[in-house]
Design a protein around this motif. Structure first.
Motif, PDB file in Angstrom:
ATOM      1  N   LEU A 173       5.370  94.296  38.192  1.00  0.00           N
ATOM      2  CA  LEU A 173       5.151  94.233  39.760  1.00  0.00           C
ATOM      3  C   LEU A 173       6.304  94.349  40.622  1.00  0.00           C
ATOM      4  O   LEU A 173       6.247  95.074  41.573  1.00  0.00           O
ATOM      5  N   THR A 174       7.357  93.666  40.279  1.00  0.00           N
ATOM      6  CA  THR A 174       8.777  93.797  40.973  1.00  0.00           C
ATOM      7  C   THR A 174       9.169  95.110  41.046  1.00  0.00           C
ATOM      8  O   THR A 174       9.687  95.739  41.848  1.00  0.00           O
ATOM      9  N   ALA A 175       9.275  95.829  40.058  1.00  0.00           N
ATOM     10  CA  ALA A 175       9.868  96.991  39.643  1.00  0.00           C
ATOM     11  C   ALA A 175       9.208  98.075  40.504  1.00  0.00           C
ATOM     12  O   ALA A 175       9.542  98.755  41.147  1.00  0.00           O
ATOM     13  N   HIS A 176       7.649  98.001  40.353  1.00  0.00           N
ATOM     14  CA  HIS A 176       6.816  98.765  40.972  1.00  0.00           C
ATOM     15  C   HIS A 176       6.936  98.704  42.372  1.00  0.00           C
ATOM     16  O   HIS A 176       6.957  99.677  43.180  1.00  0.00           O
ATOM     17  N   SER A 177       6.879  97.544  42.878  1.00  0.00           N
ATOM     18  CA  SER A 177       6.787  97.339  44.393  1.00  0.00           C
ATOM     19  C   SER A 177       8.085  97.760  44.904  1.00  0.00           C
ATOM     20  O   SER A 177       8.274  98.548  45.868  1.00  0.00           O
ATOM     21  N   HIS A 178       9.204  97.412  44.418  1.00  0.00           N
ATOM     22  CA  HIS A 178      10.571  97.926  44.923  1.00  0.00           C
ATOM     23  C   HIS A 178      10.629  99.484  44.815  1.00  0.00           C
ATOM     24  O   HIS A 178      10.968 100.238  45.787  1.00  0.00           O
ATOM     25  N   ALA A 179      10.208 100.053  43.943  1.00  0.00           N
ATOM     26  CA  ALA A 179      10.426 101.672  43.706  1.00  0.00           C
ATOM     27  C   ALA A 179       9.341 102.276  44.871  1.00  0.00           C
ATOM     28  O   ALA A 179       9.683 103.228  45.627  1.00  0.00           O
ATOM     29  N   GLU A 180       8.138 101.641  45.009  1.00  0.00           N
ATOM     30  CA  GLU A 180       7.410 102.190  46.152  1.00  0.00           C
ATOM     31  C   GLU A 180       7.895 101.967  47.548  1.00  0.00           C
ATOM     32  O   GLU A 180       7.994 102.914  48.199  1.00  0.00           O
ATOM     33  N   GLU A 181       8.281 100.873  47.789  1.00  0.00           N
ATOM     34  CA  GLU A 181       9.103 100.579  48.907  1.00  0.00           C
ATOM     35  C   GLU A 181      10.089 101.521  49.474  1.00  0.00           C
ATOM     36  O   GLU A 181      10.455 101.563  50.367  1.00  0.00           O
ATOM     37  N   GLN A 182      10.964 101.502  48.498  1.00  0.00           N
ATOM     38  CA  GLN A 182      12.230 102.261  48.598  1.00  0.00           C
ATOM     39  C   GLN A 182      11.983 103.975  48.551  1.00  0.00           C
ATOM     40  O   GLN A 182      12.566 104.774  49.352  1.00  0.00           O
ATOM     41  N   LYS A 183      10.819 104.439  47.842  1.00  0.00           N
ATOM     42  CA  LYS A 183      10.962 105.652  47.433  1.00  0.00           C
ATOM     43  C   LYS A 183       9.743 106.512  48.009  1.00  0.00           C
ATOM     44  O   LYS A 183       9.582 107.658  48.033  1.00  0.00           O
ATOM     45  N   LEU A 230       4.126 110.284  57.614  1.00  0.00           N
ATOM     46  CA  LEU A 230       2.946 111.138  57.787  1.00  0.00           C
ATOM     47  C   LEU A 230       2.313 111.211  59.252  1.00  0.00           C
ATOM     48  O   LEU A 230       2.170 112.227  59.939  1.00  0.00           O
ATOM     49  N   ASP A 231       1.971 109.930  59.505  1.00  0.00           N
ATOM     50  CA  ASP A 231       1.557 109.917  60.833  1.00  0.00           C
ATOM     51  C   ASP A 231       1.501 108.295  61.138  1.00  0.00           C
ATOM     52  O   ASP A 231       1.848 107.413  60.454  1.00  0.00           O
ATOM     53  N   GLU A 232       0.936 107.872  62.361  1.00  0.00           N
ATOM     54  CA  GLU A 232       0.758 106.273  62.856  1.00  0.00           C
ATOM     55  C   GLU A 232       0.166 105.643  62.001  1.00  0.00           C
ATOM     56  O   GLU A 232       0.534 104.586  61.494  1.00  0.00           O
ATOM     57  N   GLN A 233      -1.148 105.966  61.397  1.00  0.00           N
ATOM     58  CA  GLN A 233      -1.749 105.133  60.544  1.00  0.00           C
ATOM     59  C   GLN A 233      -1.058 105.319  59.082  1.00  0.00           C
ATOM     60  O   GLN A 233      -1.296 103.766  58.512  1.00  0.00           O
ATOM     61  N   ALA A 234      -0.692 106.416  58.504  1.00  0.00           N
ATOM     62  CA  ALA A 234       0.216 106.057  57.336  1.00  0.00           C
ATOM     63  C   ALA A 234       1.311 105.089  57.292  1.00  0.00           C
ATOM     64  O   ALA A 234       1.589 104.332  56.551  1.00  0.00           O
ATOM     65  N   ARG A 235       1.725 105.119  58.464  1.00  0.00           N
ATOM     66  CA  ARG A 235       3.079 104.154  58.779  1.00  0.00           C
ATOM     67  C   ARG A 235       2.494 102.910  58.755  1.00  0.00           C
ATOM     68  O   ARG A 235       3.197 101.758  58.352  1.00  0.00           O
ATOM     69  N   GLN A 236       1.424 102.422  59.288  1.00  0.00           N
ATOM     70  CA  GLN A 236       0.732 101.057  59.556  1.00  0.00           C
ATOM     71  C   GLN A 236       0.478 100.881  58.016  1.00  0.00           C
ATOM     72  O   GLN A 236       0.610  99.515  57.701  1.00  0.00           O
ATOM     73  N   ASP A 237      -0.129 101.422  57.262  1.00  0.00           N
ATOM     74  CA  ASP A 237      -0.724 101.383  55.824  1.00  0.00           C
ATOM     75  C   ASP A 237       0.621 101.110  55.130  1.00  0.00           C
ATOM     76  O   ASP A 237       0.508 100.209  54.132  1.00  0.00           O
ATOM     77  N   ALA A 238       1.736 102.092  55.035  1.00  0.00           N
ATOM     78  CA  ALA A 238       2.861 101.537  54.444  1.00  0.00           C
ATOM     79  C   ALA A 238       3.257 100.201  54.500  1.00  0.00           C
ATOM     80  O   ALA A 238       3.629  99.526  53.578  1.00  0.00           O
ATOM     81  N   HIS A 239       3.520  99.742  55.774  1.00  0.00           N
ATOM     82  CA  HIS A 239       3.808  98.400  56.204  1.00  0.00           C
ATOM     83  C   HIS A 239       3.013  97.480  55.659  1.00  0.00           C
ATOM     84  O   HIS A 239       3.550  96.362  55.150  1.00  0.00           O
ATOM     85  N   HIS A 240       1.638  97.390  55.753  1.00  0.00           N
ATOM     86  CA  HIS A 240       0.590  96.586  55.114  1.00  0.00           C
ATOM     87  C   HIS A 240       0.831  96.856  53.610  1.00  0.00           C
ATOM     88  O   HIS A 240       0.665  95.566  53.003  1.00  0.00           O
ATOM     89  N   GLY A 241       0.931  97.926  53.091  1.00  0.00           N
ATOM     90  CA  GLY A 241       1.213  97.854  51.451  1.00  0.00           C
ATOM     91  C   GLY A 241       2.339  97.085  51.039  1.00  0.00           C
ATOM     92  O   GLY A 241       2.425  96.194  50.242  1.00  0.00           O
ATOM     93  N   ALA A 242       3.454  97.062  51.837  1.00  0.00           N
ATOM     94  CA  ALA A 242       4.654  96.128  51.570  1.00  0.00           C
ATOM     95  C   ALA A 242       4.348  94.868  51.810  1.00  0.00           C
ATOM     96  O   ALA A 242       4.745  93.925  50.900  1.00  0.00           O
ATOM     97  N   ASP A 243       3.439  94.419  52.835  1.00  0.00           N
ATOM     98  CA  ASP A 243       3.143  93.015  53.000  1.00  0.00           C
ATOM     99  C   ASP A 243       2.352  92.537  51.973  1.00  0.00           C
ATOM    100  O   ASP A 243       2.487  91.349  51.336  1.00  0.00           O
ATOM    101  N   GLU A 244       1.460  93.291  51.275  1.00  0.00           N
ATOM    102  CA  GLU A 244       0.498  92.888  50.128  1.00  0.00           C
ATOM    103  C   GLU A 244       1.386  92.770  48.794  1.00  0.00           C
ATOM    104  O   GLU A 244       1.130  91.976  48.196  1.00  0.00           O
TER     105      GLU A 244
END
Length: 151
Positions: free
Chosen positions: A41-51, A59-73
């Motif tokens: 989980l840690t390896a996956h999360s860090h790789a997603e959040e960094q890359k 991509l767009d504002e909604q995708a930006r919010q989704d990326a932040h939400h994903g990191a929070d999750e």
């Protein structure tokens, strides 16, 4: 083997699902399984959040919010897992906490696979997705190596 970011992320999701099935069935040493979950989980999360998430956020504002939400999750799931690792698998609330952790991760995976990852596939070239996949894999492999897991 496909090496684009979307495929690699989905492959990680399937590995976690297998670990969850073993945990839910109390198959094997639960503490060892939790430790593997934590490393993956840690390896996956860090790789997603960094890359991956930074590209998604462009991509767009909604995708930006989704990326932040994903990191929070990710952070929520990691916190739940760390709490779970601190209690005994024989404890009275272990399986309730395990169920909560797994449900949290499954909701995140469903959102990624139905919203975020399709947006990436639709917006980026295969070449760009493969570049992201290589970067994702590099971070992921380095983190797993620290935990003693070879990929």
């Amino acid at each position: 083997m496909a090496s684009d970011a979307v495929t690699l992320i989905m492959n990680d999701h399937r590995i976690m699902e297998q670990l969850f099935e073993r945990l839910e069935a109390a198959e094997g040493d639960l503490q060892v399984l939790l430790d593997e979950c934590a490393a993956r989980l840690t390896a996956h999360s860090h790789a997603e959040e960094q890359k991956v998430y930074p590209v998604l956020a462009e991509l767009d504002e909604q995708a930006r919010q989704d990326a932040h939400h994903g990191a929070d999750e990710h952070h929520d799931a990691e916190r739940l897992l760390h709490d779970l690792q601190r209690i005994s698998p024989e404890g009275p609330d272990f399986f309730d906490r395990l169920e909560n952790f797994i449900a949290t991760v499954r909701r995140h995976v469903e959102h990624e696979e139905t919203v975020l990852l399709p947006a990436l596939r639709a917006s980026l070239t295969l070449e760009r997705l493969e570049e992201m996949g290589a970067a994702f894999q590099e971070v992921r492999a380095a983190e797993l190596a620290v935990a003693g897991i070879r990929v």
